[in-house]
Design an enzyme around this catalytic site. Structure first.
Site, mmCIF file in Angstrom:
data_model
loop_
_atom_site.group_PDB
_atom_site.id
_atom_site.type_symbol
_atom_site.label_atom_id
_atom_site.label_comp_id
_atom_site.label_asym_id
_atom_site.label_seq_id
_atom_site.Cartn_x
_atom_site.Cartn_y
_atom_site.Cartn_z
ATOM 1 N N GLU A 153 -10.667 6.148 -1.934
ATOM 2 C CA GLU A 153 -10.958 4.834 -1.887
ATOM 3 C C GLU A 153 -10.747 4.109 -1.065
ATOM 4 O O GLU A 153 -10.458 2.840 -0.449
ATOM 5 C CB GLU A 153 -10.459 4.349 -3.401
ATOM 6 C CG GLU A 153 -10.080 5.257 -4.317
ATOM 7 C CD GLU A 153 -9.382 5.114 -5.565
ATOM 8 O OE1 GLU A 153 -9.013 6.399 -6.660
ATOM 9 O OE2 GLU A 153 -8.271 4.938 -5.173
ATOM 10 N N LYS B 20 -11.424 -6.661 -10.304
ATOM 11 C CA LYS B 20 -11.838 -6.891 -9.040
ATOM 12 C C LYS B 20 -13.367 -6.031 -9.117
ATOM 13 O O LYS B 20 -12.535 -4.483 -8.997
ATOM 14 C CB LYS B 20 -10.795 -6.279 -8.187
ATOM 15 C CG LYS B 20 -10.884 -5.894 -6.733
ATOM 16 C CD LYS B 20 -9.484 -5.656 -5.845
ATOM 17 C CE LYS B 20 -9.831 -5.459 -4.702
ATOM 18 N NZ LYS B 20 -8.865 -4.815 -4.183
ATOM 19 N N GLN C 265 -10.897 -7.807 6.786
ATOM 20 C CA GLN C 265 -10.144 -8.616 6.663
ATOM 21 C C GLN C 265 -10.260 -9.111 8.672
ATOM 22 O O GLN C 265 -10.422 -8.605 9.123
ATOM 23 C CB GLN C 265 -9.208 -7.708 6.431
ATOM 24 C CG GLN C 265 -9.248 -7.214 4.926
ATOM 25 C CD GLN C 265 -8.495 -6.607 4.500
ATOM 26 O OE1 GLN C 265 -6.779 -6.064 5.302
ATOM 27 N NE2 GLN C 265 -7.338 -5.621 3.138
ATOM 28 N N ARG D 65 0.743 -1.165 -0.083
ATOM 29 C CA ARG D 65 -0.261 -0.244 -0.124
ATOM 30 C C ARG D 65 0.702 1.044 0.213
ATOM 31 O O ARG D 65 1.295 1.852 1.265
ATOM 32 C CB ARG D 65 -0.782 -0.070 0.953
ATOM 33 C CG ARG D 65 -1.963 -1.264 1.192
ATOM 34 C CD ARG D 65 -3.069 -0.393 -0.017
ATOM 35 N NE ARG D 65 -4.039 0.788 0.246
ATOM 36 C CZ ARG D 65 -4.966 0.863 0.960
ATOM 37 N NH1 ARG D 65 -5.429 -0.352 0.882
ATOM 38 N NH2 ARG D 65 -5.007 1.597 1.471
ATOM 39 N N HIS E 25 -14.271 0.284 -6.134
ATOM 40 C CA HIS E 25 -14.551 0.350 -4.707
ATOM 41 C C HIS E 25 -16.105 1.235 -4.320
ATOM 42 O O HIS E 25 -16.141 2.168 -5.037
ATOM 43 C CB HIS E 25 -13.651 0.549 -3.296
ATOM 44 C CG HIS E 25 -12.261 -0.464 -3.644
ATOM 45 N ND1 HIS E 25 -11.024 -0.084 -4.437
ATOM 46 C CD2 HIS E 25 -12.116 -1.076 -3.236
ATOM 47 C CE1 HIS E 25 -10.705 -1.163 -4.219
ATOM 48 N NE2 HIS E 25 -10.725 -1.788 -2.936
#
Length: 250
Positions: free
Chosen positions: A85, A169, A234, A51, A142
């Site tokens: 995002e 995705k 997550q 990231r 997203h």
């Protein structure tokens, strides 16, 4: 789980075999890389998502990337998320595209995530940079507020496919179990229609089934944590891996 095509990221292949586990790493400086990688030892990790937006000064990103590249054999998915995002990035689209292209030219990634709804110029330049660097593109969409209807989700995935992305995705936010079902239905339909590796995630606790049983609906990978999470819902990689094995069809 299998798809018509597959995509190789160094030693890992998306679209073949079991669901792959992607773990985000968010070092803010090169000095933080050793500890971040040490935490991965013994963990069920297939791909690192670097990231880049967690590096506050873009000028330091190269040093962080070099530290990662020279210290691990795991494939690196390069991702820069803006605050729109769910990330920390504040660069405008042209600055974002310039930074990511520079990191790709330096061979610091095995794949790159491109938020496809950015400006058409920025997206096109990054697709060109990825092609020149010989790395696959994960096009992403997203929605941190809602879950669009199934046809709208398929529309996003279709647009990603038409751009020439290698991996498609979507990650959306459910407000009900019906929303989760919409996401899973779109994933199954897209897997059949496009024949490309796909990652489809319903975020938050309500959408956990999409992270655990996504392979049933055509998803080839999921995101998990070793330390801090980069998105809602997550779960730790060590807890997720055995659950994936229940649903994966080798």
């Amino acid at each position: 789980m299998s798809t018509t095509s597959s995509v190789r990221l160094h030693t890992t292949v998306l679209g073949e075999g079991r669901t792959k586990i992607i773990v985000p790493l968010m070092p803010g400086a090169s000095s933080e890389v050793p500890a971040a990688l040490a935490a991965l030892e013994g963990q069920p990790v297939d791909i690192i998502e670097w990231r880049v937006d967690h590096v506050a000064d873009p000028e330091l990103a190269v040093g962080v990337g070099v530290a990662l590249r020279t210290s691990t054999s795991l494939p690196i998915l390069l991702t820069y998320r803006t605050d729109r995002e769910g990330g920390l990035g504040t660069l405008p689209d042209d600055g974002y595209a310039e930074l990511v292209a520079r990191l790709l030219r330096l061979e610091l990634a095995d794949a790159v995530d491109v938020e496809y709804s950015r400006s058409a110029v920025a997206v096109a330049s990054l697709l060109d940079a990825a092609q020149a660097a010989g790395v696959p593109v994960v096009a992403s969409f997203h929605d941190f507020h809602t879950t669009p209807a199934r046809e709208a989700l398929l529309g996003h995935l279709r647009a990603q496919d038409e751009l020439g992305a290698d991996v498609l995705k979507i990650a959306v936010t459910p407000r009900s179990s019906v929303d989760v079902a919409e996401l899973l239905g779109a994933s199954a339909a897209a897997s059949a229609e496009f024949g490309k590796p796909l990652i489809a995630i319903s975020m938050g606790g309500l959408g956990l089934v999409s992270r655990v049983a996504g392979s049933v609906f055509g998803s080839c990978a999921t995101f998990a944590t070793v330390g801090a999470a980069s998105a809602p819902g997550q779960v730790p990689a060590a807890e997720l891996a055995p659950l994936l094995g229940v649903f994966d069809a080798e």
